[in-house]
Design a protein around this motif. Structure first.
Motif: not given
Length: 132
Positions: A2-4, A6-7, A53, A90-91, A132
């Motif tokens: 999830y953090s990726l 967001k990036e 990605e 989300e996760h 996001l």
């Protein structure tokens, strides 16, 4: 994962922007070379990212495609989005919709995104659902 996501939100929005420009160029009946240049730019953007990605981008698309209900109106081109309640966080959504993607190669993931006709709408929905 999830953090990726967001990036990568900016990159996903860039893909959507290029697709909007392509659609507008086709409506305005611009020269084929201009449209081809935009499509090559979109392809280069998709192919410039890593496999992980690409997996995240495909997962966001899968969330956007699968977590909403759609009602198709057969007498017209209209598609109505039915806002269904989303019970997973989300996760959990990212985990659920990336499950089978781990077996795909970078080329398979890129091809799946590059040649899908509804990338923008699925990404838009996925980005909204995942906040996001």
């Amino acid at each position: 994962m999830y953090s990726l996501a967001k990036e990568l939100a900016g990159r996903m929005k860039a893909i959507m922007q290029i697709e909007t420009e392509i659609a507008e160029a086709k409506i305005d009946q611009q020269a084929e070379e201009i449209i081809l240049g935009m499509e090559e730019r979109r392809s280069a953007l998709i192919n410039s990212v890593t496999r992980d990605e690409l997996m995240v981008i495909q997962t966001v698309m899968n969330v956007g495609r699968s977590e909403r209900g759609y009602r198709y109106h057969f007498n017209s081109e209209d598609v109505e989005i039915i806002n269904l309640p989303i019970e997973l966080n989300e996760h959990e959504l990212m985990q659920k919709y990336s499950y089978y993607l781990i077996h795909k190669t970078k080329e398979e993931l890129a091809y799946g995104i590059e040649y899908h006709t509804l990338v923008s709408s699925f990404l838009k929905e996925g980005i909204e659902i995942l906040k996001l």
